[in-house]
Design an enzyme around this catalytic site. Sequence first.
Site, PDB file in Angstrom:
ATOM      1  N   GLN A   1       0.846  -1.195   0.000  1.00 34.77           N
ATOM      2  CA  GLN A   1       0.000   0.000   0.000  1.00 34.77           C
ATOM      3  C   GLN A   1       0.881   1.244   0.000  1.00 34.77           C
ATOM      4  O   GLN A   1       1.114   1.845   1.044  1.00 34.77           O
ATOM      5  CB  GLN A   1      -0.888  -0.035   1.243  1.00 34.77           C
ATOM      6  CG  GLN A   1      -1.944   1.017   1.288  1.00 34.77           C
ATOM      7  CD  GLN A   1      -3.113   0.688   0.405  1.00 34.77           C
ATOM      8  OE1 GLN A   1      -3.595  -0.422   0.380  1.00 34.77           O
ATOM      9  NE2 GLN A   1      -3.572   1.668  -0.325  1.00 34.77           N
ATOM     10  N   PHE A   2       1.387   1.652  -1.176  1.00 30.22           N
ATOM     11  CA  PHE A   2       2.281   2.808  -1.226  1.00 30.22           C
ATOM     12  C   PHE A   2       1.591   4.083  -0.760  1.00 30.22           C
ATOM     13  O   PHE A   2       2.239   5.025  -0.297  1.00 30.22           O
ATOM     14  CB  PHE A   2       2.870   2.994  -2.629  1.00 30.22           C
ATOM     15  CG  PHE A   2       1.962   3.682  -3.609  1.00 30.22           C
ATOM     16  CD1 PHE A   2       2.024   5.055  -3.777  1.00 30.22           C
ATOM     17  CD2 PHE A   2       1.054   2.961  -4.365  1.00 30.22           C
ATOM     18  CE1 PHE A   2       1.195   5.691  -4.684  1.00 30.22           C
ATOM     19  CE2 PHE A   2       0.225   3.582  -5.262  1.00 30.22           C
ATOM     20  CZ  PHE A   2       0.293   4.958  -5.424  1.00 30.22           C
ATOM     21  N   THR A   3       0.268   4.124  -0.828  1.00 28.64           N
ATOM     22  CA  THR A   3      -0.452   5.338  -0.453  1.00 28.64           C
ATOM     23  C   THR A   3      -0.345   5.667   1.033  1.00 28.64           C
ATOM     24  O   THR A   3      -0.697   6.774   1.444  1.00 28.64           O
ATOM     25  CB  THR A   3      -1.936   5.254  -0.855  1.00 28.64           C
ATOM     26  OG1 THR A   3      -2.534   4.141  -0.191  1.00 28.64           O
ATOM     27  CG2 THR A   3      -2.085   5.103  -2.360  1.00 28.64           C
TER      28      THR A   3
END
Length: 141
Positions: A74-76
């Site tokens: 989950q890079f966000t």
Amino acid sequence: MRAVAARVTRASVTVAGEIAGEIKEPGLLVLLGVHRDDDLGKAETMARKLHELRLLRDEESCATTGAPLLVVSQFTLYGDTRKGRRPSWTAAARPEIAEPLVDAVVAELRGRGATVSTGRFGAEMAVESVNDGPFTVLIEV
């Protein structure tokens, strides 16, 4: 490295209409973000924390109960929203750095004896879960 760990009764991640990973019993859904400065040492520390933190019912851990984990990249989680109306992603690791470190967390968890399912790195994923509690924590290493 940053993770959002939710205690769940079940969870799954679907890619292109097919289930890529799931847990069908109580465990942890882990959304995992990698910072641009993270390294293998951080991955090992994160795996240990996820496995040993007493986040489950009755202050148990995945290590003591054998509860499964579903790990989804989950890079966000490294989106910076302090300025303007559009998040900045500059703190998130580039895919060529992040993917091996997400894999390292998963490998370390499995090396500790954990049952781990995963999403698919970089894919458009639909994540479903039934949060238990609800009980959700932010973990940073």
